[in-house]
Design a protein around this motif. Structure first.
Motif, PDB file in Angstrom:
ATOM      1  N   ILE A 539      48.838  46.847  18.288  1.00 17.44           N
ATOM      2  CA  ILE A 539      48.134  46.022  17.302  1.00 17.44           C
ATOM      3  C   ILE A 539      47.668  46.936  16.173  1.00 17.44           C
ATOM      4  O   ILE A 539      46.757  47.750  16.365  1.00 17.44           O
ATOM      5  N   PRO A 540      48.287  46.852  14.972  1.00 19.58           N
ATOM      6  CA  PRO A 540      47.783  47.624  13.824  1.00 19.58           C
ATOM      7  C   PRO A 540      46.431  47.049  13.404  1.00 19.58           C
ATOM      8  O   PRO A 540      46.353  45.917  12.925  1.00 19.58           O
ATOM      9  N   LEU A 541      45.357  47.794  13.592  1.00 18.94           N
ATOM     10  CA  LEU A 541      44.004  47.261  13.449  1.00 18.94           C
ATOM     11  C   LEU A 541      43.576  47.034  12.007  1.00 18.94           C
ATOM     12  O   LEU A 541      42.684  46.218  11.747  1.00 18.94           O
ATOM     13  N   LEU A 542      44.175  47.747  11.068  1.00 17.18           N
ATOM     14  CA  LEU A 542      43.741  47.673   9.678  1.00 17.18           C
ATOM     15  C   LEU A 542      43.832  46.239   9.151  1.00 17.18           C
ATOM     16  O   LEU A 542      44.882  45.596   9.222  1.00 17.18           O
ATOM     17  N   GLY A 543      42.724  45.724   8.631  1.00 14.94           N
ATOM     18  CA  GLY A 543      42.691  44.391   8.037  1.00 14.94           C
ATOM     19  C   GLY A 543      42.265  43.285   8.978  1.00 14.94           C
ATOM     20  O   GLY A 543      42.062  42.147   8.554  1.00 14.94           O
ATOM     21  N   TYR A 544      42.130  43.574  10.262  1.00 15.88           N
ATOM     22  CA  TYR A 544      41.692  42.550  11.206  1.00 15.88           C
ATOM     23  C   TYR A 544      40.190  42.275  11.071  1.00 15.88           C
ATOM     24  O   TYR A 544      39.413  43.157  10.685  1.00 15.88           O
ATOM     25  N   GLN A 545      39.789  41.053  11.379  1.00 12.78           N
ATOM     26  CA  GLN A 545      38.378  40.687  11.471  1.00 12.78           C
ATOM     27  C   GLN A 545      37.941  40.813  12.928  1.00 12.78           C
ATOM     28  O   GLN A 545      38.652  40.365  13.833  1.00 12.78           O
ATOM     29  N   VAL A 546      36.792  41.419  13.152  1.00 12.82           N
ATOM     30  CA  VAL A 546      36.280  41.605  14.516  1.00 12.82           C
ATOM     31  C   VAL A 546      35.185  40.575  14.764  1.00 12.82           C
ATOM     32  O   VAL A 546      34.209  40.508  14.022  1.00 12.82           O
ATOM     33  N   GLU A 547      35.352  39.769  15.796  1.00 13.78           N
ATOM     34  CA  GLU A 547      34.384  38.727  16.133  1.00 13.78           C
ATOM     35  C   GLU A 547      33.769  39.019  17.492  1.00 13.78           C
ATOM     36  O   GLU A 547      34.492  39.158  18.482  1.00 13.78           O
TER      37      GLU A 547
END
Length: 614
Positions: A539-547
């Protein structure tokens, strides 16, 4: 209730009657009317509370009644089936280990339920008038349900052993048939009874969720019930997966019969996605022919119906692999609802029965292709040279460290997933890797074992014998983006450990080994186990929103999500502390910052790997 009474009084005195009517109502009449309204409101409130209390009692009583029936089944498994087979095994008729392998820890499960959980529930229900709650009991005993993990994990192997020895041993089969014919068995097979422990934990989860919905939020039992639900939900995940595996294998057996014994169908790694009738358009004259499709997670079976007096039967005309498969909508004036499926083996132009049927097929194909590509994401498949891990000079001269079976989920050579039926685990005696039977079908003499012939993997065989493998050279290949060993990146990571993972909140989670390596700080690697040689996905983490998921009936408080557009990845940690550690690192990575390497909690982990989640 008191607010409602004030409203009643105010309404009666001010706006309840027109002014003209008020002069006709005497004061005693108004008092009587007010008394009737108050009595009606109080009665209604008490009735609602009684209904709620009755519903809670019914749920608790259902738990007790089903627990009694469940303990009876456990007694049948442990004290009848297992005891009789163990007694016969003691005579040397068949190995005692076979009986132990089939029934696993069912004795411990029976002891827990018969001596602890059931007696506590019976005592509580007898005192329900003074102590109307069950959450405290379940919160105290729910942690013991973790013993089901061993039973569920062994379930596939147990079914395999049971099938083998029923066919192999006449005495073994006779004992089982004799017990199954007894009234206590209820005309059900041993396999059916053995499935009950797998189904029991999800049953607890369902009843407890219903109990929480009926329980007032301010009830003192609410917190205890939520605590027990979190623990039970984790155990239920494993049970649900085992149930689905059994249902899937049952369906595969049915398809196996319909296809007249088509090989490689009955394999736990095969999952039926969709099946149904379809029309095939001929390539030359566009005439249509009746066909039948079986779409699996890894292949499409294109079949021709054949005449049979005993149900549906088909002949497999073509097997098309999902790898490289494409599906697209086509238009044909004479034949509506058409679409095309093309693969490496064949291209098919198909006609559905309706527009909705066509859309359902196209959706099924696209989702299957997408999931397959995610699991097999790589530029080129590559095999890692043994010399990278084991010195060629020492190979065969001293005993290697064996990789444990539970540390891998796939063959460390060909990377095919293991299963208890057709792809079992084997150890290479030279390098210690866990490999499948195809990759271990070689023998070479090992100096540390007195030059005796031992089972070795293919790579070790060529090194030890000095032969060259012309078909598959082990060097000169590029490594795919998933071709990185879990152990290698875990030893040089910002954070690693087990998490429960799912891409859909409606589907059960699977336990995966997660790593954020130091050499690739903005990517999360997901492995099946800590020693797997290939990641399941990244999972390329850059740009993801963390909830940070809030506590609820459907979500334990240790959950969090990664969201980007329509892509959602759901995770659950073992503890709140572990979740916070992951969130601290991931929140840095999603904005492009390099996370801080945390202090390791295990001295055996090299180079700053912070292992969590055990």
């Amino acid at each position: 209730m008191f607010i409602k009474l004030h409203i009643i009084i105010f309404t009666l005195n001010v706006s309840g009657f027109p002014v003209a009517d008020m002069t006709q109502v005497t004061l005693p009449q108004r008092r009587v009317m007010l008394s009737d309204l108050i009595t009606e409101e109080i009665t209604g409130c008490f009735q609602q509370e009684q209904i709620k209390e009755l519903k809670l009692y019914k749920i608790a009583n259902e738990l007790l009644q089903t627990e009694r029936a469940y303990v009876t089944r456990l007694h049948l498994l442990d004290q009848v089936f297992c005891a009789k087979l163990t007694e016969e095994a003691g005579k040397g008729t068949f190995p005692v280990e076979v009986v132990k392998g089939i029934f696993s820890n069912v004795g411990s499960i029976y002891t827990f339920h018969s001596q602890f959980l059931l007696p506590d529930l019976e005592t509580r229900m007898s005192q329900w008038a003074s102590t109307p709650r069950i959450g405290d009991i379940l919160a105290q005993l729910a942690p013991f349900l973790r013993m089901y993990a061993e039973y569920v994990k062994n379930f596939d192997s147990a079914m395999d052993l049971l099938k083998q020895w029923t066919e192999r041993s006449v005495q073994f089969n006779a004992i089982i048939q004799d017990i199954q014919s007894q009234e206590a068995c209820g005309n059900l097979t041993l396999q059916h009874h053995m499935l009950e422990p797998v189904q029991r934990v999800p049953r607890y989860e369902m009843l407890l969720k219903d109990y929480l919905k009926k329980l007032p939020e301010d009830d003192p039992d609410c917190s205890q019930a939520e605590k027990s639900l979190n623990i039970i939900s984790m155990a239920a995940t494993h049970s649900n997966m085992a149930i689905r595996k059994m249902e899937n294998l049952k369906k595969l057996m049915e398809i196996y019969e319909m296809l007249g014994g088509e090989e490689d169908i009955v394999n736990p790694s095969n999952e039926l996605i969709k099946e149904g009738q379809i029309l095939k358009l001929a390539a030359r004259n566009t005439s249509s022919m009746e066909r039948y499709l079986f779409l699996f997670n890894n292949m499409l079976l294109y079949c021709v119906p054949k005449f049979s007096l005993v149900g549906q039967r088909f002949t497999v005309r073509t097997r098309v692999g999902v790898e490289g498969m494409k599906v697209l909508e086509t238009s044909n004036e004479d034949y509506p609802h058409t679409f095309q499926v093309s693969g490496k083996e064949r291209t098919l132009e198909l006609q559905a029965s309706s527009e909705q049927d066509k859309e359902d097929w196209i959706k099924a194909f696209k989702e299957t292709i997408e999931i397959f590509q995610q699991k097999n994401e790589t530029f080129k498949s590559a095999s890692k040279e043994v010399a990278d891990e084991v010195s060629v000079k020492e190979l065969g001269k001293r005993a290697p460290r064996w990789i444990r079976d539970n540390e891998v989920t796939m063959c460390m050579k060909c990377k095919e997933p293991f299963n208890p039926l057709t792809r079992r685990r084997h150890h290479c005696r030279a390098c210690g890797y866990v490999v499948c039977y195809k990759c271990s079908d070689y023998k070479a003499s090992l100096r540390y074992d007195g030059n005796k012939l031992n089972k070795v993997c293919k790579d070790c065989y060529f090194i030890l014998t000095g032969r060259a493998d012309a078909e598959e050279p082990v060097s000169g290949k590029k490594r795919g983006i998933l071709e990185i060993e879990a152990a290698q990146v875990s030893g040089n990571s910002f954070l690693c450990g087990f998490l429960q993972y799912s891409t859909d909140r409606t589907k059960p989670c699977q336990r995966v080994w997660c790593v954020i390596p130091q050499h690739d700080a903005l990517v999360l690697y997901l492995y099946g186990a800590p020693q797997d040689v290939k990641a399941q996905c990244t999972i390329p983490l850059l740009g993801y929103q963390v909830e940070d998921v809030q506590r609820s009936v459907d979500h334990p408080p240790t959950s969090f999500r990664l969201c980007q557009s329509k892509s959602v990845h759901c995770f659950t940690a073992d503890t709140e502390e572990v979740k916070l550690r992951w969130l601290k690192v991931i929140r840095k990575a999603v904005i492009g910052e390099i996370p801080e390497c945390q202090t390791p909690v295990d001295d055996n982990l090299a180079n700053g790997c912070h292992e969590v989640g055990h």
